[in-house]
Design an enzyme around this catalytic site. Structure first.
Site, PDB file in Angstrom:
ATOM      1  N   ALA A  65       0.422  14.175 -22.799  1.00  0.00           N
ATOM      2  CA  ALA A  65       0.047  12.789 -23.100  1.00  0.00           C
ATOM      3  C   ALA A  65       0.893  12.193 -24.233  1.00  0.00           C
ATOM      4  CB  ALA A  65      -1.439  12.718 -23.467  1.00  0.00           C
TER       5      ALA A  65
ATOM      6  N   TYR B 140       0.841  -1.212   0.000  1.00  0.00           N
ATOM      7  CA  TYR B 140       0.000   0.000   0.000  1.00  0.00           C
ATOM      8  C   TYR B 140       0.867   1.250   0.000  1.00  0.00           C
ATOM      9  CZ  TYR B 140      -3.657   3.267   1.433  1.00  0.00           C
ATOM     10  OH  TYR B 140      -4.536   4.310   1.485  1.00  0.00           O
TER      11      TYR B 140
ATOM     12  N   PHE C 136      -8.272  19.227 -24.562  1.00  0.00           N
ATOM     13  CA  PHE C 136      -8.910  17.964 -24.928  1.00  0.00           C
ATOM     14  C   PHE C 136     -10.303  17.923 -24.266  1.00  0.00           C
ATOM     15  CE2 PHE C 136      -9.663  13.420 -23.953  1.00  0.00           C
ATOM     16  CZ  PHE C 136      -9.833  12.996 -25.254  1.00  0.00           C
ATOM     17  N   ASP C 137     -11.203  17.077 -24.745  1.00  0.00           N
ATOM     18  CA  ASP C 137     -12.601  17.174 -24.269  1.00  0.00           C
ATOM     19  C   ASP C 137     -12.764  16.951 -22.765  1.00  0.00           C
ATOM     20  OD1 ASP C 137     -12.288  14.406 -24.408  1.00  0.00           O
ATOM     21  OD2 ASP C 137     -13.824  14.082 -25.927  1.00  0.00           O
TER      22      ASP C 137
ATOM     23  N   HIS D 184     -20.983  13.431 -27.248  1.00  0.00           N
ATOM     24  CA  HIS D 184     -20.634  12.441 -28.282  1.00  0.00           C
ATOM     25  C   HIS D 184     -20.520  11.030 -27.713  1.00  0.00           C
ATOM     26  CE1 HIS D 184     -17.127  14.409 -26.694  1.00  0.00           C
ATOM     27  NE2 HIS D 184     -16.368  13.382 -27.011  1.00  0.00           N
TER      28      HIS D 184
ATOM     29  N   ASP E 169      -0.008  19.511 -20.910  1.00  0.00           N
ATOM     30  CA  ASP E 169      -0.775  18.274 -20.996  1.00  0.00           C
ATOM     31  C   ASP E 169       0.061  17.416 -21.949  1.00  0.00           C
ATOM     32  OD1 ASP E 169      -2.334  16.151 -21.695  1.00  0.00           O
ATOM     33  OD2 ASP E 169      -4.167  17.289 -21.996  1.00  0.00           O
TER      34      ASP E 169
ATOM     35  N   LYS F 227      -1.050   6.754 -23.327  1.00  0.00           N
ATOM     36  CA  LYS F 227      -0.585   7.027 -24.684  1.00  0.00           C
ATOM     37  C   LYS F 227       0.915   6.728 -24.719  1.00  0.00           C
ATOM     38  CE  LYS F 227      -4.512   9.575 -24.377  1.00  0.00           C
ATOM     39  NZ  LYS F 227      -5.358   9.514 -23.187  1.00  0.00           N
TER      40      LYS F 227
HETATM   41  N1  F0G Z   1      -5.312  14.950 -22.595  1.00  0.00           N
HETATM   42  C1  F0G Z   1      -5.222  14.562 -23.874  1.00  0.00           C
HETATM   43  C2  F0G Z   1      -4.482  15.407 -24.858  1.00  0.00           C
HETATM   44  C3  F0G Z   1      -5.828  13.359 -24.288  1.00  0.00           C
HETATM   45  O1  F0G Z   1      -5.735  12.990 -25.560  1.00  0.00           O
HETATM   46  C4  F0G Z   1      -6.525  12.586 -23.323  1.00  0.00           C
HETATM   47  C5  F0G Z   1      -7.198  11.348 -23.712  1.00  0.00           C
HETATM   48  C6  F0G Z   1      -6.574  13.041 -22.005  1.00  0.00           C
HETATM   49  C7  F0G Z   1      -5.956  14.227 -21.681  1.00  0.00           C
HETATM   50  C8  F0G Z   1      -7.298  12.260 -20.929  1.00  0.00           C
HETATM   51  O2  F0G Z   1      -6.569  11.144 -20.591  1.00  0.00           O
HETATM   52  O3  F0G Z   1      -8.019   9.203 -21.200  1.00  0.00           O
HETATM   53  O4  F0G Z   1      -6.131   8.967 -19.567  1.00  0.00           O
HETATM   54  O5  F0G Z   1      -8.175  10.189 -18.938  1.00  0.00           O
HETATM   55  N2  F0G Z   1      -7.387  11.017 -24.896  1.00  0.00           N
HETATM   56  C9  F0G Z   1      -7.981   9.793 -25.416  1.00  0.00           C
HETATM   57  C10 F0G Z   1      -8.196   9.949 -26.881  1.00  0.00           C
HETATM   58  C11 F0G Z   1      -9.179   9.314 -24.683  1.00  0.00           C
HETATM   59  O6  F0G Z   1      -8.847   9.073 -27.481  1.00  0.00           O
HETATM   60  O7  F0G Z   1      -7.704  10.909 -27.483  1.00  0.00           O
HETATM   61  P1  F0G Z   1      -7.266   9.801 -20.046  1.00  0.00           P
END
Ligand code: F0G
Length: 457
Positions: free
Chosen positions: A215, A70, A122-123, A448, A213, A256
């Site tokens: 990723a 833990y 990102f969304d 979406h 960000d 990613k």
């Molecule tokens: N930021 C970016 C630029 C992303 O592309 C994503 C996720 C996230 C944050 C959120 O990360 O999924 O680990 O919670 N992108 C995926 C996509 C879902 O299909 O582009 P997460």
């Protein structure tokens, strides 16, 4: 191109083979929304590059030996070491996925009424800003407006507009700057180091914290090495380290470029902010040495972060995307230029000119890819970004009608992508017969994922 992927398949998974009639039934049952399709009905799954990468034998060996303690597990120390070497941030917190890292950081940084400024949120990032009562404002660079131009860094933030915001009447409301590398919401385009450095100077001159960000930090670094003056010959690791060094911290989904099924991190320079994030993390995600992650994923990330920065891997992956882009173009389907790495963005508006934005040409093309070839992907157009009235009719269309085909890491081979290009070619031969769609039912937030559609003949 003489690159080749520096790995071979050692274990493989069967993929579903379906008939057109089965796909027609499955898509109708899914309300014409690919997010509702059972994966067993999908032949080539290009919905996302997130958590879908193939893991290596080294990752699986490390996962098998993971330490599930833990507090203070060895797996955490390996995770932290990999990220400290890469980012040089003194404070590293594990989180289960990117959007949770966003929530924990934003809750500690932003207040209601403030503005988060980005090249493009990102969304889920946007949703996490808005859920705090703050505003997510996108300032993409002007070059992104021309989908066909070969400008190398169309993911950049618009520096003029950033400066105007930081010196104008709303300056007091700006709570943070967030630069997304690569710019997933903006055609998967990279951000240059010059742009990131300039954005950082501006933010710091005005006392505003700036974060990445990150990723797709490795893919952005690779494109910097290829495209930016002064970076040829540098290693992607050196470029990535430099990028992390230009800002006050980062959040990143490690699903990613961590090549892990699950995982994320928050990295920070400011001890006081790190403390606030840690308290939030412990209350909502998990203790600071696992943050909601299974130990096996901490170890998969520790290995994945090294594997992803292998220049041979990045070169082969970039070439794979470029070849698919060329094949799509040859088949008569334009994509957002120049091709990035994690995804191609098909210009559905141009391919289906008989469909107005209100009939969602991007969604139509995505549905057609599924019906024709069992290929799953996602619309990035008016369905995702447009504004709707209370009857779900489109009021303001998105600037572009795109479809994203995302490329999972180390999963599909040349044969799969040739098949994708053939399916695209078959659709492009008779685009007029592709029907438009109307919305049957749509939720107000993150619509979406949950909407239901119907074809309009
Ligand atoms: N930021 C970016 C630029 C992303 O592309 C994503 C996720 C996230 C944050 C959120 O990360 O999924 O680990 O919670 N992108 C995926 C996509 C879902 O299909 O582009 P997460």
């Amino acid at each position: 191109m003489r690159s080749f992927p520096p790995y071979r398949a050692q274990v493989v998974a069967e993929i579903p083979v379906t008939t057109r009639a089965e796909r027609e039934r499955a898509l109708a049952a899914a309300g014409y929304n690919a997010f509702n399709l059972p994966a067993r009905m999908v032949t080539i799954d290009l919905l996302t590059d997130s958590g879908t990468g193939a893991v290596s034998t080294a990752q699986e060996a490390a996962a098998a030996a993971a330490d599930r303690s833990y507090a203070g597990s060895d797996s955490f120390f390996r995770f932290r070491e990999a990220l400290s070497e890469l980012t040089h941030y003194p404070h590293i917190l594990p989180v289960h996925q990117g959007r949770a890292a966003e929530r924990v950081l934003f809750t500690s940084v932003l207040r209601a009424g403030q503005i988060s400024v980005s090249n493009t949120h990102f969304d889920t990032t946007r949703a996490n800003v808005e859920l705090l009562g703050a505003e997510a404002r996108d300032l993409p660079c002007a070059e992104f407006g021309d989908l066909d131009s070969l400008e190398p860094f169309k993911g950049n933030i618009n520096l003029d507009r950033l400066e105007q915001l930081l010196t104008g009447p709303e300056a007091d409301r700006v709570g943070m700057v967030l630069v997304t590398i690569t710019n997933n919401g903006g055609g998967g385009q990279p951000v240059s180091m010059a742009n990131l450095a300039a954005a950082s100077r501006l933010a710091r001159a005005h006392g505003v914290p700036i974060f990445l960000d990150a990723a797709r930090f490795a893919e952005n670094a690779w494109l910097v090495v290829q495209r930016e003056e002064g970076y040829a010959g540098k290693t992607p690791r050196a470029v990535a380290e430099e990028a992390f060094g230009l800002v006050d911290g980062a959040v990143a989904s490690l699903k990613k470029d961590g090549i892990s099924p699950m995982g994320a991190f928050i990295g920070l320079t400011d001890p006081e902010l790190a403390q606030r994030c840690e308290t939030n993390l412990i209350a909502t995600e998990g203790f600071r040495t696992y943050g909601g992650l299974g130990a096996h994923d901490l170890d998969r990330v520790a290995k994945g972060l090294h594997e992803v920065l292998d220049p041979h891997y990045l070169e082969a992956r970039a070439d794979e995307a470029a070849r698919l882009a060329q094949a799509a173009n040859d088949a008569g389907v334009d994509i957002v230029q120049p091709p990035g790495i994690h995804a191609l963005y098909l210009n559905a508006g141009r391919l289906l000119p008989h469909l107005p934005a209100s009939r969602f040409p991007g969604h139509s093309l995505a549905c057609e890819l599924y019906l024709e070839g069992g290929i799953r992907c996602v619309e990035l157009g008016s369905l995702y970004l447009g504004t709707l009235d209370e009857n779900n009719e489109l009021v303001t269309p998105a600037p572009f009608e795109l479809v994203r085909i995302a490329l999972p890491r180390r999963v599909y081979s040349q044969g799969h992508y040739e098949y994708v290009a053939e399916v695209l070619g078959d659709i492009a031969k008779n685009p007029d017969r592709v029907p438009g769609y109307r919305i049957v039912d749509a939720p107000k937030i993150l619509r979406h994922f949950n909407l239901r559609m119907a074809p309009v003949s």
